[in-house]
Design a protein around this motif. Structure first.
Motif, PDB file in Angstrom:
ATOM      1  N   PHE A 202     -33.436 -40.681  41.147  1.00 52.23           N
ATOM      2  CA  PHE A 202     -34.547 -40.337  42.041  1.00 52.23           C
ATOM      3  C   PHE A 202     -35.204 -38.974  41.836  1.00 52.23           C
ATOM      4  N   TYR A 209     -34.234 -34.326  43.119  1.00 48.60           N
ATOM      5  CA  TYR A 209     -33.622 -35.064  44.223  1.00 48.60           C
ATOM      6  C   TYR A 209     -32.696 -34.111  44.983  1.00 48.60           C
ATOM      7  N   GLY A 374     -32.223 -46.943  48.726  1.00 46.78           N
ATOM      8  CA  GLY A 374     -33.440 -46.924  47.905  1.00 46.78           C
ATOM      9  C   GLY A 374     -33.260 -47.621  46.565  1.00 46.78           C
TER      10      GLY A 374
END
Ligand code: CMC
Length: 429
Positions: A202, A209, A374
């Motif tokens: 991410f 992140y 996610g």
């Protein structure tokens, strides 16, 4: 004690084996030699293919223990890397061993540029598990000195090979996600295992992140829940391939392929698709439950039933209970969680499921947590593979270390044509 088998009025004695948890087996290794018969056991559900000291599973009583520690204790007190060490090496690590193991994983997290090039050969919509098994096997090509297909030599380098497998399969998993999203790879940093994975998934080039403790904890828990599971389809595959003398990476790659099927690791994707389609149709799940009772394999209630658990799956209990907490801590709600709960309640009251002892398995709720973190649905089975890697490593090691080990070579009952004369093509009608 021995077991007496009587065939055509002739009696044969076979020794009986007892495991440390009292599991009993008839030692049938000489059955064919002594009697001319084999046991027919399609799917091997009644066959002990090996002796193993890694995981104990009692499906009737919902018990799962790794190296003697219950899954509940590990879920409550351990984390994924520590449990991976336990599974691979047989004991919980001391503080020094834990530090050294963590450092070895960090040191071996990176995927070299040459290996990154492999991704260029895959379309963006290539199935993630097909990419994962290919690149896991490419580790054998990239580290031939660790993958000689000679047990003695490979075991001398086992610690390094195991760390490479565990750490890099996690990195490859994150790279597969980035590839499918058309995003640039984010390379590993000097971070703990789960945070490093989340960073590689991410982070963006100009936006790192930022670790969220609840997310890291949930990921740790869910990987730990998948860490090993006795002689399941993929682990048996790893052992079977390993029994030919194949190296760790190649054996794991075969396990990844076995895991990809919808009746095994692929079930977590199928559960999510099922919940989503119930949601999209505005149904309450009744239609799915009714269809699942038809007996067709393609219409099963995904995430329900298990080849060995006939009471409950202890992993499903832990994950099911964690679901609400994780969503709450992340400040998220998920309509699919409500659908899953309704579906579970309805099935557990339905005679079809009750009489067949069909309960939610590990895959029933795991997708809800992955989604909250996610992670997209097409990556769920890759997550399962990252989690299952310690079990594959430990089982390969048992095969490679067993001086009395034999190549896996089951028999069959032939039901095809009996001898017949070859007919030249011009004379065939
Ligand atoms: N939905 C509806 N009926 C089912 C289901 C289900 N999910 N699972 C089993 N049955 C029925 C099956 O049709 C059979 O009925 P009958 O006796 O009338 O013929 C009966 O229950 C016994 O099933 P079985 O075929 O003996 O069960 P199995 O041990 O061969 O299969 C299983 C185990 C996990 C493959 C199966 O339960 C299944 O397909 N479940 C859905 C897929 C799934 O969730 N897989 C994840 C497994 S856990 C993660 C992992 O470790 O891989």
């Amino acid at each position: 004690m021995s077991a007496l088998i009587k065939i055509d009025n002739k009696e044969f004695n076979f020794p009986v084996m007892t495991g440390t948890e009292g599991e009993k087996a008839i030692d049938a290794r000489n059955l064919r030699k002594d009697t001319g018969y084999i046991f027919y056991d399609q799917g091997y559900g009644n066959t002990g293919s090996c002796e193993s000291a890694v995981t104990f599973l009692d499906g009737d009583n919902g018990i799962l223990r790794h190296r003697g520690y219950s899954i509940d204790q590990l879920a409550a007190h351990s984390e994924f890397v520590e449990t991976a060490y336990l599974i691979i090496y047989g004991e919980l690590p001391t503080l020094d061993q834990r530090k050294a193991f963590g450092q070895l994983l960090r040191k071996n997290a990176h995927i070299e540029t040459q290996m990154q090039e492999i991704f260029k050969g895959f379309p963006k919509d290539a199935p993630p598990m097909a990419m994962l098994s290919s690149i896991a096997n490419a580790l054998a090509a990239h580290y031939p000195e660790l993958a000689t297909n000679n047990f003695e030599k490979d075991l001398k380098q086992f610690d390094l090979a195991a760390a490479i497998a565990l750490s890099k399969i996690r990195t490859i998993g994150a790279m597969i996600y980035r590839h499918t999203q058309g995003l640039p790879f984010m390379h590993p940093k000097d971070l703990p295992f789960c945070d490093n994975f989340l960073h590689m998934m991410f982070s963006e080039p100009y936006q790192e992140y930022v670790s969220i403790p609840e997310v890291t904890k949930a990921l740790n828990l869910i990987l730990l829940m998948h860490a090993d599971h006795e002689q399941n389809c993929s682990t048996s595959t790893v052992r079977m391939v390993g029994s030919s003398g194949a190296n760790l990476f190649t054996s794991i790659s075969a396990g990844i392929n076995a895991l990809s099927g919808p009746l095994h690791g692929g079930a977590n994707v199928a559960v999510m698709q099922m919940l989503q389609s119930i949601h999209d149709e505005g149904d309450d799940g009744t239609r799915f439950i009714e269809a699942a009772k038809g007996g067709s394999k393609s219409n099963r209630l995904m995430g329900f039933g298990h080849a060995v658990y006939r009471n409950f799956d202890p992993r499903a209990k832990v994950i099911g209970e964690a679901c609400d907490g994780v969503l709450k801590k992340l400040g998220k709600s998920d309509p699919l969680l409500d659908i899953a709960k309704n579906l579970e309640q309805a099935a557990l009251k339905d005679d079809y499921f009750v009489s067949r002892k069909l309960y939610p398995n590990v895959d029933f709720y795991s997708g809800i947590i992955f989604r909250a973190l996610g992670i997209p649905t097409n990556m769920f089975t890759v997550m399962f593979a990252i989690g299952r890697t310690p079990g594959w490593i430990a089982n390969w090691k048992e095969v490679a270390s067993n001086p009395k080990g034999r190549i896996y070579r089951p028999r069959q009952i032939f039901v095809g044509a009996t001898p017949r004369a070859y007919v030249p093509i011009a004379q065939r009608s």
